[in-house]
Design an enzyme around this catalytic site. Structure first.
Site, mmCIF file in Angstrom:
data_model
loop_
_atom_site.group_PDB
_atom_site.id
_atom_site.type_symbol
_atom_site.label_atom_id
_atom_site.label_comp_id
_atom_site.label_asym_id
_atom_site.label_seq_id
_atom_site.Cartn_x
_atom_site.Cartn_y
_atom_site.Cartn_z
ATOM 1 N N ASP A 39 1.023 -1.422 -0.015
ATOM 2 C CA ASP A 39 -0.244 0.264 -0.606
ATOM 3 C C ASP A 39 0.830 1.373 0.340
ATOM 4 O OD1 ASP A 39 0.419 1.042 2.940
ATOM 5 O OD2 ASP A 39 -0.717 -1.505 3.177
ATOM 6 N N GLU A 88 21.687 -22.116 -18.506
ATOM 7 C CA GLU A 88 20.739 -20.832 -17.911
ATOM 8 C C GLU A 88 21.892 -20.432 -17.160
ATOM 9 O OE1 GLU A 88 17.605 -24.553 -16.953
ATOM 10 O OE2 GLU A 88 19.153 -24.339 -16.104
#
Ligand code: DGJ
Length: 728
Positions: free
Chosen positions: A534, A614
């Site tokens: 928030d 990777e």
């Protein structure tokens, strides 16, 4: 700009693209006359109509005029118990037990700069960047003064609001409800958009047309919650990303909140936003003041996209305070999904060494480093390193990590205590719980009573000692349960309605202390992922872990919903291992990178387990992060398509403010045979410039890319693209 027409008692707030107006009428009732796309000032109370409506009573000042009713007038800050039966902004219980709040305008003041709120988060701005309007109201009979504060950050179309309530009498007054903002509309032909979900599925967008009555979302969990976000929108029914008027309403608050909208009997609408009235009451002694949290309002005449971008700009430059706001944040690797509680120094160093080799810059030691915490039943509150796991403690470990050329970060959960802890054994009354009532446990832990200064002091001292011994440049501040049995041993019986709010104030107080004591430490907020994502937390923690769900495909909707109010630079996003721990899904590493690169980038896995190919890809991703950091963090964000269940690609863009470059991201969902040819219309580019698109021989005119679109290659399931566009 704030225009005050004193003789007419009209107050007009002009921002770059919008106008907001109020007027104190002949009776002193503060009317809300307009909020929307920019118009010239003038008395917009002419929009308001009057009629004698049955069962809509008339205040004393109306005399025999039955057309004047608080029940039908659009008001700026609605009272209660005095003839307005719609959503109340203010509910008071006076010393005689009466519950009436009936406010009238008494004065106005305009000031340079933006007001601040003591102990509460608030947007800030210099004297040149903002203005403040203070409108003072008083109850017509009780000695209560209400100050409505407005901050106007013109360039951002941002209007902030907060309310101060002062007891000017000599008897106590109880506040039972105090909204931070109230917004009346003369038409209820509006959609209400909320961002909802739960743990590991936060902030999914939900949209519905207003129906008669009150519809609301909120939290009574003590945190703003995974379930509903304290940011909501209202918009014209046809509004979309780039068209239609819409309003974003966010609350700078991390506790119980309510965002409610009512469509009334005459098809007007009223929205209120503020602290949830559940278990809330605040006793105001004579002379005392209560301040509500701040609400932030942005209206966009042209759809959701411009509204979001204005929020993003305002948050980045006028809410985030940290030194890290303007500095590149390090690429991190977090130990949680790689090791959980099962580690010791050699294991951590193994993880760190692998990460360092690939270019990771910050090693974050997550949960499990303190007390004897080998699972989540124990040790919260005992903030001293587990020397069995970590001989020499954190100073030795952080030194070793630093020796690899990496910074060191640490997880904490300072608001919690385990029953199996020295802290709980010493201070069983330091938890929130009425005496004699069995505990309701969440993740087997209890909540410390942060209303008490001595509890906060203890936590500050013990944790700061840890921070002083180790070289900690990053803190992850976690919080892993909802509040229950909210009762404090330090607060009298009649004032227990203050505990939820005092708890939040306590959290803010401690965060502020840690910030002050460690100004160079980057603090990431977290509440089991996005349970406290928030505007309030962002004032203290410039980034927040977006969700415990690290599945790249699920993250598309989580980050999409989050982006309506919050900029990418605030969204904690990491690449994790596959099959994903939360969904079992395997998404290519390339795609996991594309999704995480649109937030604050990092890894949440054992990088040593990756193949050589990777590992090379990780190096490329880290390089891509460095190259695109500025654009992702400071650029304009465009949602091109929304994530859908049918597998159509999700597309978004980051565009440099000067439109000289952009990144287009595309992630394909589930595939089906015979897929359509797809073109995606880009946004935010300069139509008059040509753009080189990575991997494409020919340049593309900006207008073609935006009007006709960019043809997407056929992508396999969960595959992705991340293309640079550079203006020639
Ligand atoms: C919840 C957080 O969201 C996770 O990332 C992790 O830090 C765990 N808590 C640790 O307990």
């Amino acid at each position: 700009m704030i225009i005050q027409e004193n003789n007419k008692q009209i107050f007009t707030l002009q921002t770059r693209n919008t106008t907001y107006q109020m007027k104190a009428d002949r009776n002193g009732v503060l009317l809300h006359t307009y909020y929307g796309p920019k118009i010239q000032e003038g008395d917009l109370s002419r929009l308001i109509r009057f009629a004698d409506r049955g069962f809509s009573p008339n205040p004393d000042e109306a005399g025999r005029d039955r057309t004047y009713s608080l029940d039908t007038l659009p008001q700026e800050y609605s009272g209660s118990g005095a003839g307005d039966f719609r959503l109340a902004s203010l509910e008071l219980e006076l010393a005689d037990g009466s519950r009436v709040a009936d406010l009238r305008y008494v004065g106005a003041e305009v000031k340079k700069g933006k007001y601040g709120l003591e102990g509460l988060p608030a947007f800030f701005a210099s004297e040149d960047e903002a203005e403040t309007l203070v409108l003072t109201l008083e109850d017509i009979s009780a000695h209560v003064r209400v100050e409505l504060l407005y901050g106007v950050l013109e360039e951002y179309d941002l209007i902030t609001r907060a309310v101060r309530i002062v007891n000017t009498g000599d008897e106590p007054v109880r506040i039972c409800r105090a909204a931070s903002a109230c917004l009346d509309f003369l038409s209820a032909d509006l959609d209400f958009i909320t961002f909802d979900g739960g743990h590991v599925k936060e902030r999914g967008l939900n949209r519905a047309h207003l129906r008669p009555g009150v519809q609301s979302v909120g939290s009574i969990r003590g945190i703003s919650s995974h379930q509903h976000n304290p940011f909501v929108m209202l918009c014209e029914p046809g509004a979309g990303e780039e068209h239609g008027t819409c309003y974003g309403l966010g609350l700078l608050y991390s506790g119980n909140f309510e965002a409610a909208v009512e469509r009334d009997q005459f098809d007007n609408a009223r929205a209120t936003l503020g602290i949830h009235p559940f278990h809330f009451s605040w006793t105001l002694e004579p002379g005392k003041m209560f301040t509500t949290p701040e609400a932030a309002l942005i209206c966009s005449p042209n759809g959701f996209g411009p509204m979001s971008r204005q929020f993003h700009r305002a948050v980045r430059s006028h809410l985030l305070r940290d030194v890290w706001r303007d500095r590149r944040k390090p690429v991190l690797v977090n130990s949680w999904e790689a090791a959980y509680f099962h580690f010791d120094t050699p294991r951590l160093m193994e993880l760190a060494r692998e990460a360092a080799k690939l270019g990771v810059e910050l090693f974050v030691l997550d949960d499990g480093w303190f007390g004897h915490r080998n699972d989540d039943f124990t040790s919260l509150g005992d903030w001293y390193p587990n020397e069995e796991k970590l001989p020499g403690g954190l100073s030795a470990l952080s030194a070793e990590i630093n020796g690899l050329g990496m910074e060191f970060g640490l997880w904490i959960e300072p608001e919690m205590v385990s029953e199996d802890s020295d802290l709980y054994r010493a201070h069983p009354d330091w938890v929130l719980n009425p005496p004699g009532r069995p505990f309701t446990r969440g993740r087997s832990q209890l909540v410390l009573d942060y209303t008490r200064p001595e509890v906060r002091e203890y936590i500050f001292q013990t944790l700061q000692k840890v921070l002083d011994t180790a070289n900690v440049s990053y803190l992850k501040w976690d919080m892993n349960r909802s509040l229950t049995q909210v009762w404090s041993a330090a607060i009298p019986a009649g004032r227990q309605g203050e505990v939820y709010h005092r708890y939040v104030l306590g959290v803010y107080d401690l965060l502020e202390r840690f910030r002050a004591a460690n100004p160079h430490t980057l603090i990431e907020g977290c509440s089991g992922g996005g349970g406290r994502f928030d505007l309030g937390m962002l004032y203290y923690t410039p980034q927040i872990w977006c969700s415990d769900n690290t599945d790249a495909i699920d993250r598309l909707s989580i980050q999409y919903g989050t982006s309506f109010a919050y900029p990418p630079s605030t969204m904690g996003a990491h690449v994790s291992a596959v099959p994903n721990e939360q969904t079992g899904r395997s998404v290519p590493l390339e795609t996991r990178g594309v999704v995480a690169l649109s937030g604050t980038f990092g890894y949440e896995m054992d990088l040593g387990k990756l193949s050589d190919r990777e590992k090379d890809l990780v190096k490329e991703q880290i390089q891509a992060y460095r190259e695109s950091y500025e654009l992702i963090q400071q650029g304009d964000y465009y949602r091109l398509t929304a994530p859908t269940a049918d597998g159509a690609p999700t597309c978004w863009m980051h565009v440099a403010p000067d439109q000289s470059s952009a990144i287009l991201c595309v992630v394909s969902g589930q595939t089906h045979a015979g897929p359509p040819f797809r073109c995606v219309k880009l946004r935010g580019l300069d139509p008059a410039r040509n753009y080189r698109v990575s991997g494409d021989e020919q340049a593309w005119p900006g207008d073609v890319l935006m009007q006709a679109g960019y043809p997407l290659p056929m992508l396999g399931e969960y595959q992705s693209l991340r293309l640079w566009l550079k203006a020639e």
